[in-house]
Scaffold this active site. Structure first.
Site, short mmCIF file in Angstrom:
data_model
loop_
_atom_site.label_atom_id
_atom_site.label_comp_id
_atom_site.label_asym_id
_atom_site.label_seq_id
_atom_site.Cartn_x
_atom_site.Cartn_y
_atom_site.Cartn_z
N GLU A 151 -5.36 -4.57 -9.46
CA GLU A 151 -5.73 -3.17 -9.26
C GLU A 151 -5.09 -2.25 -10.29
OE1 GLU A 151 -4.89 -2.32 -5.12
OE2 GLU A 151 -6.85 -3.08 -4.54
N CYS A 158 6.36 8.71 -20.11
CA CYS A 158 7.61 8.56 -20.87
C CYS A 158 7.37 8.77 -22.36
CB CYS A 158 8.20 7.18 -20.61
SG CYS A 158 7.31 5.85 -21.46
N GLU A 304 -11.22 -8.54 -2.28
CA GLU A 304 -10.37 -8.21 -1.14
C GLU A 304 -11.12 -7.30 -0.17
OE1 GLU A 304 -6.66 -6.27 -1.96
OE2 GLU A 304 -6.23 -7.55 -3.67
N GLU A 352 3.76 -4.78 3.99
CA GLU A 352 2.43 -4.98 4.57
C GLU A 352 2.47 -5.88 5.81
OE1 GLU A 352 -0.38 -4.00 0.77
OE2 GLU A 352 0.33 -6.07 0.92
N HIS A 355 -0.32 -5.31 8.20
CA HIS A 355 -1.70 -5.41 7.67
C HIS A 355 -2.34 -6.66 8.27
CE1 HIS A 355 -5.02 -5.67 4.81
NE2 HIS A 355 -4.66 -4.52 4.28
C1 GAL Z 1 -4.86 -3.97 -2.18
C2 GAL Z 1 -3.91 -4.86 -2.93
C3 GAL Z 1 -3.36 -5.95 -2.07
C4 GAL Z 1 -2.93 -5.40 -0.75
C5 GAL Z 1 -4.10 -4.72 -0.09
C6 GAL Z 1 -3.79 -4.16 1.27
O1 GAL Z 1 -4.85 -2.71 -2.73
O2 GAL Z 1 -4.53 -5.42 -4.07
O3 GAL Z 1 -2.27 -6.54 -2.73
O4 GAL Z 1 -1.91 -4.49 -0.96
O5 GAL Z 1 -4.52 -3.67 -0.89
O6 GAL Z 1 -4.91 -3.52 1.82
#
Ligand code: GAL
Length: 660
Positions: A151, A158, A304, A352, A355
């Protein structure tokens, strides 16, 4: 993508972070993955500190075992370069690798993404580990895809970044006079007398020069792209047959994905719809169509999504039963050849830990995991869809540079935004099951029957001429408000607006007039509708005023026969129902129909899209919905044959292939 799906069908799996678990857990992971039909895992995204525990050291043993385990289970690996999150030692020993925000504050480690894209030390260390990773796993039977970084989207103010920015500007403008001219630095005494004075748009007392800001955004996207390309080149050189991707984030403002996608073998995306937002299904469909557009029509990969709730919104709604399947199939219907998740097994620790994952903390004997398993198995029934195209006769133009330029401070209204306009014009097409390709302004448009430009604030002469030629040649064009306003330097195009589109639109304006509430508008037949936020003082110059601002005699919507085609201009933000009416008329001009017979309207919440010869029907609504089907068809998911009508339960999906 073909190389990935050949022999595997649609891809299914997710991020796999075995380094968070003792090795005895890995065996259970593999068994459960197999039971769930997992055939692709993304490994190593955040493993830099594990592979390189101290500068120059290498610990690949654990990763060797993971790769071998996956090869043994015939699960392909999307192997990540671990460069999204450097270890703390990098920041401690080389603090200049850490990013600096616009106020000059350095950001620290303890989270992730703490690197400066212009840091020579970061780049050198990143490439070193990528090189060793590629050398180590080149030819490994599990290696199927490279996942570069994660991402991309950071920026840094800097001194190294400022120097790189100056280099980028020197390349763009040649000399300081040209930069002063382009940035309009006679304004507010901003004239630069030597290059050393030119800096990134750091925090300043008042509004920043808009062209400086635009160039900064161009530079940031390019600087990150250079980081990506450097890694990709290392990988390509060592493993020329292994495709390379990096995961996008949909309509993500900081990075111009048009310039990125051409540098990838496979376009992939991360997509996290908000379960509580009624616009999520359309917004998600739009994002998927964008991914297809970025890949110039090729299949893409949903890299994802969440199996249940995310943990990064203030209040995180879970997905109700059936939602996981519905959203996954939505991606497949819109051209994805794979549907993957973040992540396989829910983390016990770290930021996370709340999550969701494909395998929850509560284990495999859970509602959520049962859905994952059922869905993974079910996807096999759609193997024949892999590689198929999603044909579209409608294009929507979207441009990152215009987005950046539009959303600077100091404009008539900050309530007119590029992504909102894109969605507003997309929704009525989506509601009718009309497939849309999202394309850049430079795209070849002649193959489309209808081109919709919700907003193109910044436009080059060339792209404006291409839109004009498109209509002259018989195309139907719809242009939304505040388009054609500035040139690529973000300078106002003087004269009546939108000057480069004035001929094709047969209309021009002299004043932008934002409004505080709603305004009433009237179609030529007398029916009224409301519009809001934005109006323009326009005059027809050959176009017909199909709607006017009620009582004013001023045109609100214009339609112009030009050459062999028709151009529409919308000088306001109509309420959704009015935009749907307007869209229906433009579709009629273009002779485009939706995916269901005779232009029938779909029930609210039902999505219809054709991929190859399969008609996908998805019910996002809370009520059962009955939809006409064009011909006798077999549902690939259930084996049932539909003829005439099909009824979909809430969150149900049908994948209909003509029968017999
Ligand atoms: C994305 C990221 C993952 C994880 C996910 C959680 O933005 O690539 O590593 O953080 O979100 O929703």
């Amino acid at each position: 993508m073909n190389r990935l799906t050949r022999g595997r069908g649609l891809l299914f799996g997710g991020d796999y972070n075995p380094e968070q678990w003792p090795e005895h857990v890995w065996a259970e992971d593999v068994e459960l993955m197999k039971a769930a039909g997992v055939n692709l895992v993304t490994v190593g995204v955040f493993s830099w500190a594990r592979i390189e525990p101290e500068p120059g050291a290498r610990d690949f043993g654990w990763l060797d075992r993971v790769m071998d385990l996956m090869a043994g289970a015939e699960i392909a690996v999307d192997l990540a370069t671990p460069t999204a999150s450097p270890p703390p030692w990098l920041g401690r020993r080389w603090p200049r690798t850490l990013p600096v925000d616009e106020s000059g504050h350095r950001l620290w480690y303890g989270s992730r993404n703490q690197w400066c894209p212009s840091s020579p030390v970061y780049r050198e260390r990143a490439l070193a580990i990528v090189t060793d990773l590629a050398d180590r796993y080149a030819g490994h039977p599990a290696l199927a895809l490279w996942h570069v970084g994660n991402e991309y989207g950071q920026f840094c103010h800097c001194d190294d970044s400022a120097a790189a920015f100056r280099g980028w500007l020197q390349h763009r403008y040649g000399d300081l006079d040209a930069l002063n001219e382009a940035w309009g630095t006679t304004f507010w005494s901003q004239r630069y007398s030597e290059w050393a004075e030119v800096v990134t748009p750091r925090r300043a007392p008042y509004m920043i020069n808009p062209t400086q800001s635009l160039d900064w955004q161009r530079f940031c996207s390019d600087a990150l792209l250079a980081c990506y390309r450097a890694e990709r080149d290392v990988l390509r050189e060592r493993t020329p047959d292994t495709p390379v991707t990096t995961n996008f984030m949909g309509l993500f403002k900081p990075v111009d994905y048009w310039s990125w996608a051409v540098e990838e073998d496979v376009v992939s995306n991360d997509c996290y719809p908000e379960p509580g937002d009624p616009l999520s299904p359309a917004r998600t469909a739009l994002t998927h169509d964008l991914m297809r557009g970025l890949g110039r029509g090729r299949p893409w990969l949903l890299m994802e999504q969440s199996a249940g709730a995310v943990n990064w919104r203030p209040h995180n709604l879970p997905k109700p039963p059936g939602q996981l399947r519905l959203e996954s199939l939505q991606a497949v219907a819109r051209g994805a050849d794979g549907s993957c998740y973040f992540q396989w097994r829910a983390s016990r620790f770290g930021a996370e830990r709340f999550h969701s994952a494909m395998l929850p903390h509560a284990g495999p004997d859970t509602r959520l995991h049962a859905e994952v398993r059922a869905h993974g198995q079910e996807l096999r029934k759609l193997a024949s869809v892999a590689g198929q195209a999603v044909p579209a006769r409608v294009a929507m133009v979207f441009c990152w540079e215009s987005w950046w330029a539009l959303e600077e401070r100091g404009r008539p209204s900050d309530r007119l935004n590029a992504a909102d306009q894109l969605l507003a014009y997309y929704v009525p097409l989506w509601e009718r099951g009309v497939s849309v390709d999202v394309v850049p302004p430079s795209a070849e448009l002649s193959g489309y029957a209808l081109v919709v430009v919700p907003n193109l604030f910044l436009v080059s002469d060339r792209d404006a001429a291409a839109l004009t030629d498109y209509v002259r040649g018989g195309g139907v064009l719809v242009v939304g408000p505040f388009s054609g306003v500035v040139d690529p330097r973000a300078h106002i195009r003087t004269g009546r607006f939108p000057s480069p589109l004035r001929e094709v639109l047969g209309a021009s304006g002299e004043e932008w007039q934002p409004v505080s509430g709603e305004v009433r508008c009237r179609w030529a037949d007398g029916a009224e509708f409301t519009a809001h936020t934005w109006t323009e003082l326009m005059a027809a110059e050959g176009a017909e005023a199909v709607a006017e601002f009620a009582g004013s005699g001023r045109p609100a919507v214009l339609r112009h026969r030009f050459g062999q085609g028709v151009a529409w201009y919308v000088a306001t933000i109509p309420e959704p129902a009015a935009l749907a009416d307007l869209t229906a008329r433009a579709l009629a001009d273009a002779d485009v129909r939706g995916a269901v017979p005779d232009g029938a309207r779909l029930p609210p919440g039902v999505e219809a899209v054709r991929r190859g010869d399969v008609l996908f029907l998805l019910n996002h609504g809370a009520e059962p919905a009955t939809v006409p089907v064009p011909e006798p068809a077999e549902d690939l998911l259930t084996g049932a044959v539909a003829d005439g009508l099909i009824t979909l339960a809430p969150r149900a999906v049908a994948a209909l292939r003509p029968h017999g």
